[in-house]
Design a protein around this motif. Structure first.
Motif, PDB file in Angstrom:
ATOM      1  N   MET A   1      21.705  26.642  68.947  1.00  0.00           N
ATOM      2  CA  MET A   1      22.579  27.815  68.881  1.00  0.00           C
ATOM      3  C   MET A   1      21.922  28.987  69.604  1.00  0.00           C
ATOM      4  O   MET A   1      20.997  29.602  69.091  1.00  0.00           O
ATOM      5  N   ASN A   2      22.387  29.258  70.820  1.00  0.00           N
ATOM      6  CA  ASN A   2      21.829  30.359  71.606  1.00  0.00           C
ATOM      7  C   ASN A   2      22.380  31.691  71.117  1.00  0.00           C
ATOM      8  O   ASN A   2      23.579  31.927  71.180  1.00  0.00           O
ATOM      9  N   LEU A   3      21.499  32.530  70.646  1.00  0.00           N
ATOM     10  CA  LEU A   3      21.937  33.814  70.112  1.00  0.00           C
ATOM     11  C   LEU A   3      21.190  34.941  70.812  1.00  0.00           C
ATOM     12  O   LEU A   3      20.056  34.756  71.262  1.00  0.00           O
TER      13      LEU A   3
ATOM     14  N   HIS B   1      20.795  39.842  60.777  1.00  0.00           N
ATOM     15  CA  HIS B   1      19.350  39.847  60.521  1.00  0.00           C
ATOM     16  C   HIS B   1      18.882  38.471  60.025  1.00  0.00           C
ATOM     17  O   HIS B   1      17.804  38.010  60.406  1.00  0.00           O
ATOM     18  N   SER B   2      19.693  37.816  59.169  1.00  0.00           N
ATOM     19  CA  SER B   2      19.327  36.470  58.674  1.00  0.00           C
ATOM     20  C   SER B   2      19.146  35.496  59.834  1.00  0.00           C
ATOM     21  O   SER B   2      18.336  34.578  59.757  1.00  0.00           O
TER      22      SER B   2
ATOM     23  N   PRO C   1      24.542  31.010  59.456  1.00  0.00           N
ATOM     24  CA  PRO C   1      25.079  30.047  60.428  1.00  0.00           C
ATOM     25  C   PRO C   1      24.030  29.415  61.340  1.00  0.00           C
ATOM     26  O   PRO C   1      24.127  28.235  61.668  1.00  0.00           O
ATOM     27  N   LYS C   2      23.033  30.186  61.751  1.00  0.00           N
ATOM     28  CA  LYS C   2      22.003  29.638  62.627  1.00  0.00           C
ATOM     29  C   LYS C   2      21.226  28.533  61.912  1.00  0.00           C
ATOM     30  O   LYS C   2      20.984  27.456  62.464  1.00  0.00           O
ATOM     31  N   GLN C   3      20.856  28.815  60.660  1.00  0.00           N
ATOM     32  CA  GLN C   3      20.114  27.859  59.845  1.00  0.00           C
ATOM     33  C   GLN C   3      20.953  26.597  59.608  1.00  0.00           C
ATOM     34  O   GLN C   3      20.446  25.470  59.711  1.00  0.00           O
TER      35      GLN C   3
ATOM     36  N   LEU D   1      32.029  27.049  60.135  1.00  0.00           N
ATOM     37  CA  LEU D   1      32.176  26.986  61.593  1.00  0.00           C
ATOM     38  C   LEU D   1      30.894  26.431  62.237  1.00  0.00           C
ATOM     39  O   LEU D   1      30.964  25.554  63.115  1.00  0.00           O
ATOM     40  N   ALA D   2      29.736  26.904  61.768  1.00  0.00           N
ATOM     41  CA  ALA D   2      28.456  26.426  62.306  1.00  0.00           C
ATOM     42  C   ALA D   2      28.263  24.939  61.985  1.00  0.00           C
ATOM     43  O   ALA D   2      27.766  24.172  62.822  1.00  0.00           O
ATOM     44  N   GLY D   3      28.677  24.522  60.789  1.00  0.00           N
ATOM     45  CA  GLY D   3      28.583  23.107  60.409  1.00  0.00           C
ATOM     46  C   GLY D   3      29.450  22.229  61.296  1.00  0.00           C
ATOM     47  O   GLY D   3      29.037  21.142  61.724  1.00  0.00           O
ATOM     48  N   ILE D   4      30.647  22.704  61.586  1.00  0.00           N
ATOM     49  CA  ILE D   4      31.550  21.952  62.471  1.00  0.00           C
ATOM     50  C   ILE D   4      30.922  21.817  63.858  1.00  0.00           C
ATOM     51  O   ILE D   4      30.924  20.740  64.453  1.00  0.00           O
TER      52      ILE D   4
END
Lengths: 306, 306
Positions: free
Chosen positions: A1-3, A260-261, B185-187, B220-223
């Motif tokens: 996931m590019n952020l 931030h998370s 979501p990133k995690q 959404l991140a899981g999908i």
């Protein structure tokens, strides 16, 4: 996931947030909240609007508020204007950044500002000339970009047409607004990435309401599409008085907490933000829709508050 | 944005959803809600749990409820079990699919089921043997996969270790659960995609709480990570009684509304779901955290309800 490493938050609580509130906040109360947000390092703030005082009474002390906030003029303190007259009034109070809002949907624009979208686009040209003459930055927000309470779906081609007309005159920032909280992440991704691909050097911003719970998912989709700036409202306050069924904007502290998370910096002090949200709740005398205000921020090292 | 055509929803309102409610629902009330969810075409349902009745009184009529739901046994009606004894009691009521839950974090597992995680992994082997002998499907849920209320961060390596131990015994489905609503979501994307890449042929499911507003963004991140099955709870009800600060599960109707808006089918009738959520609200006698129940679903053709 590019952020991205950073994202900019524009808090709109003092404008969109307060519009649906019964209690009219005094200049003192607004001034205190604005300063707290500035000191929490919120980099841009939308502070009231110069609309007709009879239409939105909550906004009638905006001029006085800007007079009080003079020493913060180096900040990005923005105010909403619906027309040239609003721009002139704002200029008289020394406001250096304006946000001209009109709707992509004719029906909503007619209800909101009594103009067709085409008339508002012509009006925009006049306002842009005025701003250029007076060295004022002009942002533009396109309301109902993702759906209209009266017309339903708004065609992507229509948004593209409006965006081009605005970009041609080089606005400071262009905002696509989901005025009634109907946008979904797929739609956000598709529409914004198609626009960003056409205008990679322009500054875009997104404005969401959390009416159907999709606010944070939409922000995530916007980030994936390349947007780096978002309108949010402290405590999740907000809603357009002229959009039936509108509810709260996406909540500033919830968005900042999520960003931030994920390791995305906003520059904002989240603890100060939560404190300010609690003060706002006490001023208004009712619970806010903020999740982080209720649950507290998650601290990986000290998960249970001591 | 590449999205799948379909996603499976497992409604857990009748288990995780009701656990924190003061009002104990009767078998009649639960039976009626279960049938309404089944008739709304929710494909899998978690219906109560076989835990010690003194620990979670709300779940004490689960056996009776399964007796009443006999004619729906072709459905995926799942029940939670904390141990072999629970599995045996469930088997006596003819339950054909069990969900064994334990925590990735030792401290939470000790609080919840008085075993270390390693003890629960050994216990899992015994339960798996029992299920294989009795032709019962066994799902496994790993609680606190994204964070623990007592220990904070849970190392990804620890989750990988636990996942491998379970996958080696071929569970029906493996769930990673964010028991206290701290996942971002990133995690979610990183952890679940790293696991799916290792075990592309296994069935994974995700379980989120919306405690800090990130529930739909996490789905959404899981999908995006490749997960095609999610636990959700009607009305956004829920929370673990042994997890301090836990609040509602991600809301079934909000998730279904978002998925359908993006063109992802769940097979579920959203109108029936909203009706059932309103009935649940009336039974419980308090507002639910569902956004779509309050705002109504968005209909692009008829945006303002007639």
């Amino acid at each position: 996931m590019n952020l991205p490493e950073t994202v900019t938050i524009n808090d709109v609580m003092l404008r969109d947030g307060l519009q649906l509130e019964d209690k009219i906040l005094s200049v003192d109360e607004k001034n205190d909240l604005a300063i707290r947000l500035i000191e929490a390092n919120v980099k841009t703030l939308e502070v009231g609007s110069f609309v007709h005082p009879k239409l939105v009474e909550q906004m009638s002390n905006t001029g006085e508020l800007f007079d009080r906030l003079k020493k913060y003029e180096a900040m990005n303190l923005i105010t909403l204007i619906p027309n040239l007259k609003g721009a002139q009034r704002a200029a008289n109070h020394g406001v250096s950044q304006l946000n001209f809002v009109f709707s992509a949907s004719n029906t909503h624009n007619l209800q909101n500002v009594r103009q067709t979208t085409e008339e508002s686009l012509l009006h925009f040209e006049t306002i842009k000339d005025f701003c250029d003459e007076h060295n004022i930055k002009l942002d533009v927000s396109i309301a109902t970009s993702f759906g209209c309470p009266f017309e339903g779906e708004v065609a992507e081609e229509r948004i593209h047409f409006i965006v081009k007309r605005i970009i041609d005159r080089k606005p400071n920032t262009l905002t696509l607004a989901d005025t009634i909280g109907v946008a979904n992440p797929k739609q956000v991704y598709q529409l914004t990435s198609s626009i960003i691909n056409l205008y990679p050097n322009e500054r875009f911003n997104l404005h969401f309401h959390d009416t159907r719970g999709m606010g944070l998912a939409n922000i995530l989709a916007g980030i994936k599409a390349g947007v780096r700036s978002f309108d949010t409202s402290l405590g999740g306050l907000g809603g357009c008085p002229f959009a039936p069924g509108a509810t709260g904007n996406v909540c500033t502290e919830d968005v900042v907490h999520m960003l931030h998370s994920m390791g995305i910096d906003t520059g904002i002090n989240l603890d100060d933000l939560i404190t300010t949200s609690a003060i706002l709740r006490d001023i208004l005398g009712h619970e806010l829709s903020s999740s982080v205000l209720k649950a507290g921020k998650y601290n990986r090292k000290y998960p249970i508050p001591q």
